[in-house]
Scaffold this motif. Sequence first.
Motif, PDB file in Angstrom:
ATOM      1  N   VAL A 135      10.916   6.811  -4.089  1.00  0.00           N
ATOM      2  CA  VAL A 135      10.620   5.929  -2.952  1.00  0.00           C
ATOM      3  C   VAL A 135      10.374   6.771  -1.698  1.00  0.00           C
ATOM      4  CG1 VAL A 135      11.622   4.196  -1.401  1.00  0.00           C
ATOM      5  CG2 VAL A 135      11.822   3.927  -3.880  1.00  0.00           C
ATOM      6  N   ALA A 136      11.196   7.787  -1.482  1.00  0.00           N
ATOM      7  CA  ALA A 136      11.020   8.661  -0.316  1.00  0.00           C
ATOM      8  C   ALA A 136       9.671   9.373  -0.380  1.00  0.00           C
ATOM      9  CB  ALA A 136      12.159   9.677  -0.248  1.00  0.00           C
ATOM     10  N   CYS A 137       9.296   9.799  -1.564  1.00  0.00           N
ATOM     11  CA  CYS A 137       8.002  10.478  -1.740  1.00  0.00           C
ATOM     12  C   CYS A 137       6.853   9.538  -1.382  1.00  0.00           C
ATOM     13  CB  CYS A 137       7.865  10.930  -3.187  1.00  0.00           C
ATOM     14  SG  CYS A 137       7.632  12.676  -3.372  1.00  0.00           S
ATOM     15  N   VAL A 138       6.911   8.322  -1.873  1.00  0.00           N
ATOM     16  CA  VAL A 138       5.848   7.356  -1.593  1.00  0.00           C
ATOM     17  C   VAL A 138       5.788   7.065  -0.094  1.00  0.00           C
ATOM     18  CG1 VAL A 138       5.146   4.950  -1.924  1.00  0.00           C
ATOM     19  CG2 VAL A 138       5.844   6.317  -3.890  1.00  0.00           C
ATOM     20  N   LEU A 139       6.923   6.848   0.538  1.00  0.00           N
ATOM     21  CA  LEU A 139       6.946   6.568   1.980  1.00  0.00           C
ATOM     22  C   LEU A 139       6.436   7.760   2.784  1.00  0.00           C
ATOM     23  CD1 LEU A 139      10.301   4.619   2.329  1.00  0.00           C
ATOM     24  CD2 LEU A 139       7.973   3.703   2.357  1.00  0.00           C
ATOM     25  N   PHE A 140       6.785   8.960   2.355  1.00  0.00           N
ATOM     26  CA  PHE A 140       6.317  10.171   3.021  1.00  0.00           C
ATOM     27  C   PHE A 140       4.794  10.268   2.941  1.00  0.00           C
ATOM     28  CE2 PHE A 140       5.768  14.833   3.398  1.00  0.00           C
ATOM     29  CZ  PHE A 140       6.452  15.035   4.589  1.00  0.00           C
ATOM     30  N   GLN A 141       4.244   9.917   1.782  1.00  0.00           N
ATOM     31  CA  GLN A 141       2.789   9.967   1.602  1.00  0.00           C
ATOM     32  C   GLN A 141       2.088   8.916   2.470  1.00  0.00           C
ATOM     33  OE1 GLN A 141       1.447  12.481  -0.036  1.00  0.00           O
ATOM     34  NE2 GLN A 141       3.585  13.015  -0.318  1.00  0.00           N
ATOM     35  N   LEU A 142       2.670   7.731   2.546  1.00  0.00           N
ATOM     36  CA  LEU A 142       2.042   6.651   3.294  1.00  0.00           C
ATOM     37  C   LEU A 142       2.152   6.820   4.804  1.00  0.00           C
ATOM     38  CD1 LEU A 142       3.167   3.566   1.197  1.00  0.00           C
ATOM     39  CD2 LEU A 142       0.927   4.670   1.200  1.00  0.00           C
ATOM     40  N   GLY A 143       3.287   7.369   5.254  1.00  0.00           N
ATOM     41  CA  GLY A 143       3.534   7.343   6.682  1.00  0.00           C
ATOM     42  C   GLY A 143       3.420   8.643   7.428  1.00  0.00           C
ATOM     43  N   ILE A 144       3.688   9.764   6.798  1.00  0.00           N
ATOM     44  CA  ILE A 144       3.815  10.988   7.573  1.00  0.00           C
ATOM     45  C   ILE A 144       2.744  12.020   7.241  1.00  0.00           C
ATOM     46  CG2 ILE A 144       5.341  12.917   8.122  1.00  0.00           C
ATOM     47  CD1 ILE A 144       7.684  11.033   7.565  1.00  0.00           C
ATOM     48  N   PHE A 145       2.685  12.438   6.012  1.00  0.00           N
ATOM     49  CA  PHE A 145       1.842  13.569   5.649  1.00  0.00           C
ATOM     50  C   PHE A 145       1.327  13.371   4.242  1.00  0.00           C
ATOM     51  CE2 PHE A 145       1.298  17.811   3.835  1.00  0.00           C
ATOM     52  CZ  PHE A 145       0.469  18.381   4.778  1.00  0.00           C
ATOM     53  N   TYR A 146       0.047  13.603   4.052  1.00  0.00           N
ATOM     54  CA  TYR A 146      -0.482  13.535   2.701  1.00  0.00           C
ATOM     55  C   TYR A 146      -1.560  14.581   2.499  1.00  0.00           C
ATOM     56  CZ  TYR A 146      -4.323  10.876   4.769  1.00  0.00           C
ATOM     57  OH  TYR A 146      -5.376  10.488   5.531  1.00  0.00           O
ATOM     58  N   SER A 147      -1.654  15.042   1.266  1.00  0.00           N
ATOM     59  CA  SER A 147      -2.691  15.965   0.830  1.00  0.00           C
ATOM     60  C   SER A 147      -2.931  15.656  -0.640  1.00  0.00           C
ATOM     61  CB  SER A 147      -2.244  17.416   1.023  1.00  0.00           C
ATOM     62  OG  SER A 147      -1.136  17.699   0.192  1.00  0.00           O
ATOM     63  N   VAL A 148      -3.980  16.181  -1.182  1.00  0.00           N
ATOM     64  CA  VAL A 148      -4.294  15.896  -2.588  1.00  0.00           C
ATOM     65  C   VAL A 148      -3.149  16.330  -3.510  1.00  0.00           C
ATOM     66  CG1 VAL A 148      -5.877  16.395  -4.488  1.00  0.00           C
ATOM     67  CG2 VAL A 148      -6.777  15.898  -2.211  1.00  0.00           C
ATOM     68  N   PRO A 149      -2.610  17.565  -3.376  1.00  0.00           N
ATOM     69  CA  PRO A 149      -1.503  17.945  -4.272  1.00  0.00           C
ATOM     70  C   PRO A 149      -0.270  17.060  -4.109  1.00  0.00           C
ATOM     71  CG  PRO A 149      -2.416  19.892  -3.233  1.00  0.00           C
ATOM     72  CD  PRO A 149      -3.041  18.708  -2.561  1.00  0.00           C
ATOM     73  N   SER A 150       0.043  16.659  -2.873  1.00  0.00           N
ATOM     74  CA  SER A 150       1.238  15.830  -2.688  1.00  0.00           C
ATOM     75  C   SER A 150       1.022  14.421  -3.240  1.00  0.00           C
ATOM     76  CB  SER A 150       1.668  15.798  -1.220  1.00  0.00           C
ATOM     77  OG  SER A 150       0.669  15.236  -0.416  1.00  0.00           O
ATOM     78  N   ILE A 151      -0.201  13.919  -3.186  1.00  0.00           N
ATOM     79  CA  ILE A 151      -0.488  12.611  -3.786  1.00  0.00           C
ATOM     80  C   ILE A 151      -0.365  12.699  -5.308  1.00  0.00           C
ATOM     81  CG2 ILE A 151      -2.314  10.906  -4.187  1.00  0.00           C
ATOM     82  CD1 ILE A 151      -3.203  11.449  -1.266  1.00  0.00           C
ATOM     83  N   ILE A 152      -0.867  13.791  -5.888  1.00  0.00           N
ATOM     84  CA  ILE A 152      -0.741  13.989  -7.341  1.00  0.00           C
ATOM     85  C   ILE A 152       0.730  14.088  -7.722  1.00  0.00           C
ATOM     86  CG2 ILE A 152      -1.183  15.612  -9.230  1.00  0.00           C
ATOM     87  CD1 ILE A 152      -3.885  16.233  -7.807  1.00  0.00           C
ATOM     88  N   ALA A 153       1.504  14.851  -6.955  1.00  0.00           N
ATOM     89  CA  ALA A 153       2.942  14.995  -7.235  1.00  0.00           C
ATOM     90  C   ALA A 153       3.643  13.644  -7.158  1.00  0.00           C
ATOM     91  CB  ALA A 153       3.568  15.985  -6.264  1.00  0.00           C
ATOM     92  N   THR A 154       3.298  12.853  -6.162  1.00  0.00           N
ATOM     93  CA  THR A 154       3.912  11.531  -6.013  1.00  0.00           C
ATOM     94  C   THR A 154       3.551  10.635  -7.195  1.00  0.00           C
ATOM     95  OG1 THR A 154       3.893  11.741  -3.620  1.00  0.00           O
ATOM     96  CG2 THR A 154       4.085   9.521  -4.505  1.00  0.00           C
ATOM     97  N   LEU A 155       2.298  10.651  -7.614  1.00  0.00           N
ATOM     98  CA  LEU A 155       1.898   9.852  -8.787  1.00  0.00           C
ATOM     99  C   LEU A 155       2.657  10.276 -10.037  1.00  0.00           C
ATOM    100  CD1 LEU A 155      -1.955   9.483  -8.298  1.00  0.00           C
ATOM    101  CD2 LEU A 155      -0.237   7.677  -8.207  1.00  0.00           C
ATOM    102  N   LEU A 156       2.805  11.579 -10.243  1.00  0.00           N
ATOM    103  CA  LEU A 156       3.564  12.065 -11.400  1.00  0.00           C
ATOM    104  C   LEU A 156       5.012  11.584 -11.343  1.00  0.00           C
ATOM    105  CD1 LEU A 156       2.228  15.731 -11.639  1.00  0.00           C
ATOM    106  CD2 LEU A 156       1.804  13.868 -13.262  1.00  0.00           C
ATOM    107  N   MET A 157       5.601  11.616 -10.160  1.00  0.00           N
ATOM    108  CA  MET A 157       6.992  11.193 -10.018  1.00  0.00           C
ATOM    109  C   MET A 157       7.149   9.689 -10.213  1.00  0.00           C
ATOM    110  SD  MET A 157       8.338  13.641  -6.974  1.00  0.00           S
ATOM    111  CE  MET A 157       8.295  15.414  -7.144  1.00  0.00           C
ATOM    112  N   VAL A 158       6.183   8.915  -9.766  1.00  0.00           N
ATOM    113  CA  VAL A 158       6.250   7.462  -9.972  1.00  0.00           C
ATOM    114  C   VAL A 158       6.110   7.142 -11.461  1.00  0.00           C
ATOM    115  CG1 VAL A 158       5.016   5.294  -9.538  1.00  0.00           C
ATOM    116  CG2 VAL A 158       5.533   6.835  -7.643  1.00  0.00           C
ATOM    117  N   ILE A 159       5.211   7.828 -12.149  1.00  0.00           N
ATOM    118  CA  ILE A 159       5.072   7.623 -13.603  1.00  0.00           C
ATOM    119  C   ILE A 159       6.371   8.018 -14.303  1.00  0.00           C
ATOM    120  CG2 ILE A 159       3.872   8.415 -15.681  1.00  0.00           C
ATOM    121  CD1 ILE A 159       1.350   8.717 -13.852  1.00  0.00           C
ATOM    122  N   ALA A 160       6.960   9.143 -13.891  1.00  0.00           N
ATOM    123  CA  ALA A 160       8.234   9.583 -14.472  1.00  0.00           C
ATOM    124  C   ALA A 160       9.320   8.537 -14.254  1.00  0.00           C
ATOM    125  CB  ALA A 160       8.652  10.920 -13.869  1.00  0.00           C
ATOM    126  N   LEU A 161       9.334   7.941 -13.080  1.00  0.00           N
ATOM    127  CA  LEU A 161      10.327   6.916 -12.776  1.00  0.00           C
ATOM    128  C   LEU A 161      10.133   5.682 -13.655  1.00  0.00           C
ATOM    129  CD1 LEU A 161      12.670   6.093 -10.922  1.00  0.00           C
ATOM    130  CD2 LEU A 161      10.971   5.075  -9.417  1.00  0.00           C
TER     131      LEU A 161
END
Length: 180
Positions: A135-161
């Motif tokens: 959840v923190a990763c998703v919020l960080f991507q939406l609100g503060i900072f995003y880049s292609v690698p961090s979006i990929i990392a967030t997607l991997l973590m959401v799938i893992a969850l």
Amino acid sequence: MADKDTEDLNGLTDDERRKMGRSPDPVLPGQPAPKIDPPGAVRASFWLWLVGGVVLVGGQVFTLAIKQQLIDALIRQSRERGQKVDEAAMANGATTAFWLLLGGSVVFALLVALFAYKAREGTRSARTVLTGFAVACVLFQLGIFYSVPSIIATLLMVIALVLMYLPSVTDYFPKAVRKP
């Protein structure tokens, strides 16, 4: 003096204890750790958490490697908006921010690896902590900072969850049994 409930649990396998809503037997110092055989979805989730952490750190290393290009673009954009720019101060602040993001991503990736390992062992609270991390990763991507690698990392973590909450692995993460 052991109570009746404790006596009934002696000799049960960790999987049998989990089905009863109990945690696995603790491993005492000097004893070999039992072989863990998590469900396939939990194993896949574990590896996705690790890969997500590596991608996150790798993205921040890449960002640090191209920091001068990013600083130049930031200065150029500020000037185009008509803002007065202190280039040295802006470069200093951006460099500090990039190093802080790298340090934060390393700490975050290490914590994710630790809790993913504990979740692979069947620890329900570790799964809960990983839920908070996702959840923190998703919020960080939406609100503060995003880049292609961090979006990929967030997607991997959401799938893992999602893999950790599949109905087929529910018994692997026992609920705490409350005594009446």
